[in-house]
Write a protein that holds these residues in place. Structure first.
Motif, mmCIF file in Angstrom:
data_model
loop_
_atom_site.group_PDB
_atom_site.id
_atom_site.type_symbol
_atom_site.label_atom_id
_atom_site.label_comp_id
_atom_site.label_asym_id
_atom_site.label_seq_id
_atom_site.Cartn_x
_atom_site.Cartn_y
_atom_site.Cartn_z
ATOM 1 N N SER A 12 0.917 -1.140 -0.090
ATOM 2 C CA SER A 12 0.130 -0.186 0.189
ATOM 3 C C SER A 12 0.905 1.339 0.098
ATOM 4 N N GLU A 31 11.382 3.180 4.983
ATOM 5 C CA GLU A 31 10.879 1.719 5.510
ATOM 6 C C GLU A 31 11.776 1.274 6.745
ATOM 7 N N ALA A 32 11.089 0.631 7.771
ATOM 8 C CA ALA A 32 11.912 0.090 8.865
ATOM 9 C C ALA A 32 12.880 -1.069 8.461
ATOM 10 N N LYS A 39 4.465 -7.352 4.290
ATOM 11 C CA LYS A 39 3.771 -8.892 4.668
ATOM 12 C C LYS A 39 4.063 -9.713 3.403
ATOM 13 N N GLY A 56 2.152 -13.275 1.767
ATOM 14 C CA GLY A 56 1.377 -13.269 0.779
ATOM 15 C C GLY A 56 1.742 -13.897 -0.537
ATOM 16 N N ALA A 57 1.111 -15.107 -1.173
ATOM 17 C CA ALA A 57 1.614 -15.812 -1.981
ATOM 18 C C ALA A 57 0.672 -15.884 -3.113
ATOM 19 N N TRP A 58 -0.554 -15.786 -2.999
ATOM 20 C CA TRP A 58 -1.683 -15.973 -4.047
ATOM 21 C C TRP A 58 -2.155 -14.469 -4.591
ATOM 22 N N GLN A 64 -8.411 -9.363 -7.921
ATOM 23 C CA GLN A 64 -7.361 -8.442 -7.483
ATOM 24 C C GLN A 64 -6.756 -7.585 -8.704
ATOM 25 N N VAL A 248 10.608 4.888 11.538
ATOM 26 C CA VAL A 248 10.253 6.192 11.865
ATOM 27 C C VAL A 248 9.818 6.216 13.340
#
Ligand SMILES: Cc1cc2nc3c(=O)[nH]c(=O)nc-3n(C[C@H](O)[C@H](O)[C@H](O)COP(=O)(O)OP(=O)(O)OC[C@H]3O[C@@H](n4cnc5c(N)ncnc54)[C@H](O)[C@@H]3O)c2cc1C
Length: 300
Positions: A12, A31-32, A39, A56-58, A64, A248
């Motif tokens: 996102s 980005e940390a 994810k 996530g894989a699919w 989508q 951050v």
């Protein structure tokens, strides 16, 4: 000073940054972790033969469309989820069930009936319109299914759903949140389905993508697994605009700009800041001015 700083380089955050860039704005992403994707995390197997998807894989090509469009843009190969053979469910170190794919695990007849009852309940709930009631928001998913009469093994199964769907224990999310998520994603069964109607339809393969736009030129880039969507977006943004390993700690919002300070002492300034981290992480941030109390309490 940047026009926009985005905190978080998950899908996102990267999409928000890319949308801003496409609108002609200058963008930076903070980005940390030491990688993009959040994810979504594709980790090389020790055997060297492919990657394990730890997140996530699919993807589903019709449900989508945005992710699917990127998969096509980056030339990623997918394989259909196999719908036969054995399924394995590991509940703990010592509890492991194998059962034919597409059937209910080998539970006793009463456990089977109980599982089907809970499943059908969520499907019916998730086809309703509007938001779940505040009452349902006051109980965890675990409390909710136990109050519906879920047997211990079935409550564990529900926990497995929330773990794989949201990365949370069923004690950690509200029943309303779970139901609302199902409502927004075409129903519980669509989310859990493994065929073309559901969320587990197509898996990314690793492979070489030879021709896509990267820093305004064609490039040969090795892409791997689901994380390659994030890497592809990062390339489109320009990797120099992504600041990794920069957790951050504070955002200070002034009239004219926002100052963002990281735990390793870096300071960024932007006209606008987009926070794109899971809301459970907000407690790690020092927001100035503070979030309204109701918002803070609701989000955390
Ligand atoms: C195990 C699992 C399996 C899943 N399977 C699928 C699937 O098959 N298909 C599917 O479509 N979806 C799947 N999902 C859901 C999908 O992965 C998520 O919806 C999506 O990745 C969320 O993206 P995001 O950008 O909103 O959040 P995130 O990916 O969580 O990104 C947030 C980013 O913010 C960063 N961050 C946090 N705190 C800070 C800070 N203080 N400073 C800077 N950065 C910070 C994090 O490191 C992270 O990179 C799965 C999720 C999980 C957990």
């Amino acid at each position: 000073m940047f026009d926009v700083v985005v905190i978080g380089a998950g899908f996102s955050g990267l999409q928000a940054a890319y949308t801003a860039k496409q609108a002609g704005l200058s963008v930076s992403v903070i980005e940390a972790r030491d990688r993009v994707g959040g994810k979504i995390w594709s980790v090389p197997l020790a055997s060297g033969r492919g990657f394990a998807e730890l997140g996530g894989a699919w993807v589903n090509d019709s449900l989508q469309p945005r992710v699917w469009a990127y998969a096509q843009k980056f030339g990623l190969e997918v394989v259909k989820q196999r719908l036969e053979g054995k399924a394995v469910m590991q509940e703990s170190e010592n509890e492991r069930f194998e059962f034919p794919f597409g059937t209910t695990p080998e539970f006793t007849p009463s456990e089977k009936k109980n599982l089907e009852f809970i499943r059908d309940h969520f499907q019916a709930e998730s086809l309703k319109k509007g938001l779940p009631s505040a009452e349902v928001d006051n109980v965890s998913l675990d409390q909710y299914v136990r109050s519906l009469g879920a047997l211990p093994k079935i409550a564990k199964m529900v926990n497995l759903w929330s773990q794989v769907m949201h990365g949370l224990e069923s004690t950690e999310e509200s029943a309303a949140w779970f139901i609302d998520y199902c409502r927004r994603n075409k129903g519980f069964l669509a989310i859990r389905a493994d065929d073309s109607t559901g969320g587990q339809y197509l898996r990314f393969q690793d492979g070489l993508c030879t021709q896509y736009e990267c820093h305004e030129r064609k490039a040969n880039v090795y892409l791997k697994g689901a994380q390659s969507i994030a890497q592809g977006l990062s390339n489109l943004l320009g990797n120099d605009n992504i600041h990794l390993s920069c957790p951050v700690k504070a955002t200070d919002n002034y009239d004219s700009h926002v100052t963002i300070t990281t735990r390793n002492g870096k300071i960024f300034q932007a006209k606008k800041c987009i926070v794109s981290v899971p809301s459970t992480m907000y407690k790690e941030f020092n927001f100035t001015p503070a979030l309204p109390v109701y918002q803070y309490d609701e989000l955390i």
